[in-house]
Each structure stands twice: as structure tokens, then as C-alpha cells.
Design a protein around this motif. Structure first.
Motif, PDB file in Angstrom:
ATOM      1  N   THR A  43       0.828  -1.199   0.000  1.00 35.10           N
ATOM      2  CA  THR A  43       0.000   0.000   0.000  1.00 35.10           C
ATOM      3  C   THR A  43       0.864   1.251   0.000  1.00 35.10           C
ATOM      4  O   THR A  43       0.649   2.172  -0.799  1.00 35.10           O
ATOM      5  CB  THR A  43      -0.946  -0.008   1.214  1.00 35.10           C
ATOM      6  OG1 THR A  43      -1.773  -1.177   1.143  1.00 35.10           O
ATOM      7  CG2 THR A  43      -1.819   1.230   1.252  1.00 35.10           C
ATOM      8  N   LEU A  44       1.865   1.286   0.876  1.00 31.14           N
ATOM      9  CA  LEU A  44       2.765   2.434   0.946  1.00 31.14           C
ATOM     10  C   LEU A  44       3.493   2.643  -0.382  1.00 31.14           C
ATOM     11  O   LEU A  44       3.610   3.775  -0.874  1.00 31.14           O
ATOM     12  CB  LEU A  44       3.762   2.245   2.088  1.00 31.14           C
ATOM     13  CG  LEU A  44       4.702   3.415   2.372  1.00 31.14           C
ATOM     14  CD1 LEU A  44       3.914   4.658   2.773  1.00 31.14           C
ATOM     15  CD2 LEU A  44       5.680   3.024   3.473  1.00 31.14           C
ATOM     16  N   ALA A  45       3.954   1.560  -0.982  1.00 25.93           N
ATOM     17  CA  ALA A  45       4.651   1.656  -2.267  1.00 25.93           C
ATOM     18  C   ALA A  45       3.730   2.208  -3.350  1.00 25.93           C
ATOM     19  O   ALA A  45       4.149   3.025  -4.174  1.00 25.93           O
ATOM     20  CB  ALA A  45       5.205   0.290  -2.672  1.00 25.93           C
ATOM     21  N   ASN A  46       2.468   1.788  -3.346  1.00 27.01           N
ATOM     22  CA  ASN A  46       1.526   2.297  -4.345  1.00 27.01           C
ATOM     23  C   ASN A  46       1.212   3.767  -4.127  1.00 27.01           C
ATOM     24  O   ASN A  46       1.076   4.522  -5.097  1.00 27.01           O
ATOM     25  CB  ASN A  46       0.247   1.466  -4.360  1.00 27.01           C
ATOM     26  CG  ASN A  46       0.374   0.245  -5.229  1.00 27.01           C
ATOM     27  OD1 ASN A  46       0.656   0.345  -6.408  1.00 27.01           O
ATOM     28  ND2 ASN A  46       0.186  -0.921  -4.644  1.00 27.01           N
ATOM     29  N   VAL A  47       1.109   4.199  -2.876  1.00 28.09           N
ATOM     30  CA  VAL A  47       0.876   5.620  -2.610  1.00 28.09           C
ATOM     31  C   VAL A  47       2.080   6.422  -3.090  1.00 28.09           C
ATOM     32  O   VAL A  47       1.929   7.466  -3.714  1.00 28.09           O
ATOM     33  CB  VAL A  47       0.595   5.883  -1.114  1.00 28.09           C
ATOM     34  CG1 VAL A  47       0.498   7.381  -0.842  1.00 28.09           C
ATOM     35  CG2 VAL A  47      -0.679   5.190  -0.669  1.00 28.09           C
ATOM     36  N   ALA A  48       3.286   5.913  -2.818  1.00 26.44           N
ATOM     37  CA  ALA A  48       4.497   6.604  -3.259  1.00 26.44           C
ATOM     38  C   ALA A  48       4.572   6.637  -4.787  1.00 26.44           C
ATOM     39  O   ALA A  48       5.003   7.639  -5.375  1.00 26.44           O
ATOM     40  CB  ALA A  48       5.734   5.921  -2.681  1.00 26.44           C
ATOM     41  N   ARG A  49       4.150   5.582  -5.423  1.00 22.89           N
ATOM     42  CA  ARG A  49       4.221   5.499  -6.892  1.00 22.89           C
ATOM     43  C   ARG A  49       3.209   6.406  -7.577  1.00 22.89           C
ATOM     44  O   ARG A  49       3.525   7.080  -8.546  1.00 22.89           O
ATOM     45  CB  ARG A  49       3.971   4.044  -7.308  1.00 22.89           C
ATOM     46  CG  ARG A  49       4.020   3.819  -8.792  1.00 22.89           C
ATOM     47  CD  ARG A  49       3.785   2.361  -9.134  1.00 22.89           C
ATOM     48  NE  ARG A  49       3.740   2.173 -10.566  1.00 22.89           N
ATOM     49  CZ  ARG A  49       3.104   1.191 -11.161  1.00 22.89           C
ATOM     50  NH1 ARG A  49       2.493   0.262 -10.455  1.00 22.89           N
ATOM     51  NH2 ARG A  49       3.105   1.092 -12.477  1.00 22.89           N
ATOM     52  N   GLN A  55      -8.539   7.262  -1.754  1.00 31.07           N
ATOM     53  CA  GLN A  55      -8.505   6.028  -0.983  1.00 31.07           C
ATOM     54  C   GLN A  55      -9.157   4.875  -1.743  1.00 31.07           C
ATOM     55  O   GLN A  55      -8.629   3.760  -1.751  1.00 31.07           O
ATOM     56  CB  GLN A  55      -9.211   6.270   0.355  1.00 31.07           C
ATOM     57  CG  GLN A  55      -9.030   5.178   1.358  1.00 31.07           C
ATOM     58  CD  GLN A  55      -9.472   5.597   2.749  1.00 31.07           C
ATOM     59  OE1 GLN A  55      -9.173   6.698   3.182  1.00 31.07           O
ATOM     60  NE2 GLN A  55     -10.169   4.720   3.429  1.00 31.07           N
ATOM     61  N   ASN A  56     -10.266   5.124  -2.429  1.00 28.71           N
ATOM     62  CA  ASN A  56     -10.928   4.049  -3.180  1.00 28.71           C
ATOM     63  C   ASN A  56     -10.085   3.599  -4.372  1.00 28.71           C
ATOM     64  O   ASN A  56     -10.075   2.425  -4.733  1.00 28.71           O
ATOM     65  CB  ASN A  56     -12.339   4.446  -3.607  1.00 28.71           C
ATOM     66  CG  ASN A  56     -12.371   5.616  -4.550  1.00 28.71           C
ATOM     67  OD1 ASN A  56     -11.566   6.534  -4.453  1.00 28.71           O
ATOM     68  ND2 ASN A  56     -13.315   5.605  -5.475  1.00 28.71           N
ATOM     69  N   ASP A  57      -9.345   4.522  -5.003  1.00 25.45           N
ATOM     70  CA  ASP A  57      -8.449   4.144  -6.101  1.00 25.45           C
ATOM     71  C   ASP A  57      -7.298   3.281  -5.576  1.00 25.45           C
ATOM     72  O   ASP A  57      -6.864   2.339  -6.240  1.00 25.45           O
ATOM     73  CB  ASP A  57      -7.889   5.380  -6.811  1.00 25.45           C
ATOM     74  CG  ASP A  57      -8.963   6.145  -7.559  1.00 25.45           C
ATOM     75  OD1 ASP A  57      -9.962   5.529  -7.983  1.00 25.45           O
ATOM     76  OD2 ASP A  57      -8.801   7.371  -7.725  1.00 25.45           O
ATOM     77  N   LEU A  58      -6.828   3.613  -4.396  1.00 23.60           N
ATOM     78  CA  LEU A  58      -5.782   2.821  -3.765  1.00 23.60           C
ATOM     79  C   LEU A  58      -6.282   1.413  -3.461  1.00 23.60           C
ATOM     80  O   LEU A  58      -5.554   0.436  -3.653  1.00 23.60           O
ATOM     81  CB  LEU A  58      -5.307   3.520  -2.487  1.00 23.60           C
ATOM     82  CG  LEU A  58      -4.158   2.889  -1.735  1.00 23.60           C
ATOM     83  CD1 LEU A  58      -2.928   2.738  -2.615  1.00 23.60           C
ATOM     84  CD2 LEU A  58      -3.837   3.726  -0.504  1.00 23.60           C
ATOM     85  N   ALA A  59      -7.512   1.297  -3.018  1.00 28.70           N
ATOM     86  CA  ALA A  59      -8.098  -0.026  -2.772  1.00 28.70           C
ATOM     87  C   ALA A  59      -8.103  -0.848  -4.059  1.00 28.70           C
ATOM     88  O   ALA A  59      -7.753  -2.034  -4.055  1.00 28.70           O
ATOM     89  CB  ALA A  59      -9.519   0.110  -2.215  1.00 28.70           C
ATOM     90  N   ASN A  60      -8.462  -0.226  -5.177  1.00 31.99           N
ATOM     91  CA  ASN A  60      -8.462  -0.930  -6.460  1.00 31.99           C
ATOM     92  C   ASN A  60      -7.056  -1.350  -6.872  1.00 31.99           C
ATOM     93  O   ASN A  60      -6.855  -2.446  -7.387  1.00 31.99           O
ATOM     94  CB  ASN A  60      -9.089  -0.054  -7.550  1.00 31.99           C
ATOM     95  CG  ASN A  60     -10.574   0.116  -7.364  1.00 31.99           C
ATOM     96  OD1 ASN A  60     -11.240  -0.716  -6.773  1.00 31.99           O
ATOM     97  ND2 ASN A  60     -11.096   1.226  -7.843  1.00 31.99           N
ATOM     98  N   LEU A  61      -6.071  -0.481  -6.661  1.00 30.59           N
ATOM     99  CA  LEU A  61      -4.690  -0.804  -7.034  1.00 30.59           C
ATOM    100  C   LEU A  61      -4.129  -1.973  -6.238  1.00 30.59           C
ATOM    101  O   LEU A  61      -3.374  -2.781  -6.763  1.00 30.59           O
ATOM    102  CB  LEU A  61      -3.782   0.409  -6.801  1.00 30.59           C
ATOM    103  CG  LEU A  61      -3.758   1.476  -7.865  1.00 30.59           C
ATOM    104  CD1 LEU A  61      -2.982   2.691  -7.376  1.00 30.59           C
ATOM    105  CD2 LEU A  61      -3.150   0.946  -9.141  1.00 30.59           C
TER     106      LEU A  61
END
Length: 158
Positions: A43-49, A55-61
Motif C-alpha cells: 500500500t505504501l509503495a503504491n501511494v508513493a508510486r 482512498q478508493n483508487d488505492l483499494a483498487n490498485l
């Protein structure tokens, strides 16, 4: 008699590689005792990327459900690694971004990712590895373009 499924077709190979990469990354994150779970690391890596992102887009990723991503983000926010704020475009939505405190942890995660990539690459030449990456990017972009086209014509949900 029915033909057996060919497990060496590109989609199976890509899924196998993705599964093996994830397992190896998660094992190494666990072994490194970084103070976060493999799910929190992803999750942290995806936020950094991609961040800041909703938040909902992060859930999908990440492939996590809304409740699970909330729990993961609660932990990361408590640790000071991410910050959530109201999305100025939609006050109902939350934007997630990494904090400066996450930089050392992200550097460790990058080192782990580099080690996993080295295992994956093995003895593949630099030229072949570059060509492989370019083909993967093209395949990804083909899918994204097809999704955008279908969304534009109303054939699929966003």
C-alpha cells in the motif's frame, strides 16, 4: 477428448510471474522486520508510486476492499507514514499521500524490490530485459487504451 489447458500461454505466465513476485516480495518484507506488514508495504509503495490518490483508487490498485484498505491506512497513518486529507474536487473522498517520515522505509522497500527484480531477471541480458519491459508496457498500455475506449462508448463501468 478435451485438450488440456496450455499453461504456457502469456496470460498464465504473467499471472504466475506476478504471483511469484508478490510472494517473494512479501517474504522478504517479513524477513526484514520493518515494522509493517507486507500489505502495508504494498500500500505504501503504491501511494508513493501514484500518490496523492483517492482512498478508493488505492483499494483498487492493491486489490483490497474498502474496509481492509481503511484498516491498512489507519496503521500507516498512526505510524506517520501517510496522511489523508479531503479531496478538494470531492469533499466526500479522501486523498492519501506519503509523508517525509516514510522516505527511509520506502528506500528499504525499493532495495527489497530491486533484489526481487534481480531474482526475476536472473541471467537475462540487459537488451532482452529491456525489450521484455518495453513489451510489457505496451501490453499494459493496450489494455488501458481499450478500457478508456470502452468507457468512452459506455460499454464498461469505470
Amino acid at each position: 477428448m478435451q485438450q488440456p489447458i496450455d499453461t504456457d500461454i502469456s496470460s498464465f505466465l504473467l499471472l504466475d510471474i506476478a504471483r511469484l513476485l508478490r510472494l517473494e516480495f512479501e517474504r522478504r518484507v517479513g524477513d526484514a522486520a520493518l515494522g509493517i506488514t507486507p500489505g502495508e508495504a504494498r500500500t505504501l509503495a503504491n501511494v508513493a508510486r501514484f500518490g496523492p490518490l483517492r482512498q478508493n483508487d488505492l483499494a483498487n490498485l492493491t486489490g483490497l476492499g474498502a474496509m481492509s484498505i481503511t484498516s491498512v491506512l489507519d496503521s500507516l497513518e498512526t505510524a506517520g507514514m501517510v496522511r489523508r486529507s479531503v479531496d478538494p474536487k470531492d469533499r466526500r473522498a479522501k486523498l492519501v499521500r506519503v509523508t517525509d517520515k516514510a522516505a527511509p522505509l520506502l528506500a528499504e522497500l525499493k532495495a527489497i524490490g530491486d533484489d526481487v527484480k534481480a531474482v526475476t531477471r536472473g541471467d537475462i541480458s540487459a537488451d532482452d530485459w529491456g525489450a521484455f519491459r518495453r513489451m510489457l508496457k505496451t501490453a499494459r498500455d493496450n489494455h488501458l487504451a481499450a478500457r478508456r475506449s470502452k468507457r468512452a462508448t459506455g460499454d464498461v463501468c469505470a
